[in-house]
Design an enzyme around this catalytic site. Structure first.
Site, PDB file in Angstrom:
ATOM      1  N   HIS A   6       0.826  -1.204   0.000  1.00  0.00           N
ATOM      2  CA  HIS A   6       0.000   0.000   0.000  1.00  0.00           C
ATOM      3  C   HIS A   6       0.864   1.260   0.000  1.00  0.00           C
ATOM      4  CE1 HIS A   6      -2.879   2.770   2.342  1.00  0.00           C
ATOM      5  NE2 HIS A   6      -3.374   2.646   1.130  1.00  0.00           N
ATOM      6  N   ARG A   7       0.845   1.976  -1.119  1.00  0.00           N
ATOM      7  CA  ARG A   7       1.708   3.151  -1.328  1.00  0.00           C
ATOM      8  C   ARG A   7       3.182   2.761  -1.163  1.00  0.00           C
ATOM      9  NH1 ARG A   7      -1.950   7.275   2.441  1.00  0.00           N
ATOM     10  NH2 ARG A   7      -3.951   6.442   1.738  1.00  0.00           N
ATOM     11  N   GLU A  33       1.018  -0.618  -4.821  1.00  0.00           N
ATOM     12  CA  GLU A  33      -0.140   0.268  -5.006  1.00  0.00           C
ATOM     13  C   GLU A  33       0.359   1.696  -4.874  1.00  0.00           C
ATOM     14  OE1 GLU A  33      -3.588   2.779  -3.678  1.00  0.00           O
ATOM     15  OE2 GLU A  33      -1.737   2.333  -2.590  1.00  0.00           O
ATOM     16  N   ASP A  35      -0.605   6.163  -6.019  1.00  0.00           N
ATOM     17  CA  ASP A  35      -1.636   7.146  -6.362  1.00  0.00           C
ATOM     18  C   ASP A  35      -1.066   8.179  -7.319  1.00  0.00           C
ATOM     19  OD1 ASP A  35      -3.634   6.341  -4.077  1.00  0.00           O
ATOM     20  OD2 ASP A  35      -1.692   6.622  -3.109  1.00  0.00           O
ATOM     21  N   HIS A  48      -0.521  10.845  -2.912  1.00  0.00           N
ATOM     22  CA  HIS A  48      -1.887  10.468  -2.536  1.00  0.00           C
ATOM     23  C   HIS A  48      -2.821  11.659  -2.412  1.00  0.00           C
ATOM     24  CE1 HIS A  48      -5.150   9.564   0.341  1.00  0.00           C
ATOM     25  NE2 HIS A  48      -5.161   8.389  -0.239  1.00  0.00           N
ATOM     26  N   GLU A 107      -3.819   4.193  -8.687  1.00  0.00           N
ATOM     27  CA  GLU A 107      -5.116   4.776  -8.335  1.00  0.00           C
ATOM     28  C   GLU A 107      -5.245   6.203  -8.856  1.00  0.00           C
ATOM     29  OE1 GLU A 107      -7.922   5.860  -4.484  1.00  0.00           O
ATOM     30  OE2 GLU A 107      -6.268   4.451  -4.242  1.00  0.00           O
ATOM     31  N   LYS A 109      -6.892   9.542  -8.299  1.00  0.00           N
ATOM     32  CA  LYS A 109      -7.434  10.144  -7.080  1.00  0.00           C
ATOM     33  C   LYS A 109      -8.556  11.140  -7.341  1.00  0.00           C
ATOM     34  CE  LYS A 109      -6.469   9.288  -3.712  1.00  0.00           C
ATOM     35  NZ  LYS A 109      -6.962   8.136  -2.915  1.00  0.00           N
ATOM     36  N   ASP A 229       0.113  -2.270   4.379  1.00  0.00           N
ATOM     37  CA  ASP A 229       1.293  -1.457   4.668  1.00  0.00           C
ATOM     38  C   ASP A 229       2.499  -2.324   5.032  1.00  0.00           C
ATOM     39  OD1 ASP A 229      -0.361   0.813   4.419  1.00  0.00           O
ATOM     40  OD2 ASP A 229      -0.823   0.819   6.567  1.00  0.00           O
TER      41      ASP A 229
END
Length: 234
Positions: A6-7, A33, A35, A48, A107, A109, A229
């Protein structure tokens, strides 16, 4: 079950930076992942929030900066002094480094405040070549519909937030007409819903899973991937 950082491995390094992405690779994540936001000069920056304030030493909306101005900001010190000087990457640089080496879950945003981001994103990915290891997701189904119409070969996902009432078969049928994945908050999921997603020809990822017990339960329910995470927990 795919493990999606995640990120990046954001528990260990500042989110959406190469430090976090390299840590994810070190910890054997299958996907990163990340953004994207559109800059003033129509570049795709990996960040993000729609503002730079939380994760850099700057202030203001991402869309009011050029990419060159964003790259001057420190995107690491907020997390730890040891990451001082970490930069906001461009999506192009991320694709150059990881395309066909790691999966990327990208993603969108803010499609409402950044008109044309779907086309810019699809065009950039197309330069590297579409693959099953690049998936684009958004909470905005209209953005994903637009992307699917423009670039039907690009795998897409709709993100789902918890809401009152059941997630219906009709909603799944609608989403399956333009997406291959439904990515839901882990608290929404149960084995019946995951089976229903699969019956509609889609896959399901769960977000954000940071407990090993939860991860094992989701795996027993045949989840296709978990966004976490802590990729090393799984």
């Amino acid at each position: 079950m795919q493990i999606i950082a995640h990120r990046g491995a954001s528990a260990y390094a500042p989110e959406n930076t190469f430090a976090a992405f390299e840590k994810a690779r070190e910890l054997s994540a299958n996907f990163i992942e990340l953004d994207v936001q559109m800059t003033q000069d129509n570049q795709l920056a990996v960040i993000h929030d729609d503002r730079v304030d939380r994760t850099t030493n700057g202030t203001g909306f991402v869309r009011h900066f050029t990419m060159h101005e964003l790259e001057k900001l420190d995107a690491g010190s907020w997390f730890s002094p040891s990451f001082q000087g970490e930069k906001i990457p461009t999506l192009e640089a991320v694709l150059q480094k990881y395309h066909k080496k790691m999966g990327l879950l990208i993603e969108i945003k803010s499609s409402k405040t950044q008109p044309g981001i779907e086309n810019s994103l699809g065009k950039l990915i197309d330069q590297f070549g579409f693959s099953l290891n690049i998936i684009v997701q958004s909470f905005d189904p209209e953005a994903i519909k637009t992307l699917h119409r423009l670039y039907p070969s690009l795998p897409t996902a709709v993100l789902i937030r918890p809401r009152l009432g059941l997630f219906s078969r009709h909603q799944l049928q609608y989403i399956s007409s333009f997406a291959q994945y439904v990515n839901m908050k882990q608290t929404m999921l149960n084995p019946f819903l995951i089976k229903s997603v699969h019956r509609h020809g889609m896959k399901a990822f769960a977000w954000t899973v940071n407990g090993q017990k939860t991860g094992r339960r989701l795996q027993s329910w045949k989840i296709d991937g978990i966004i976490t995470d802590y990729p090393d927990y799984f």
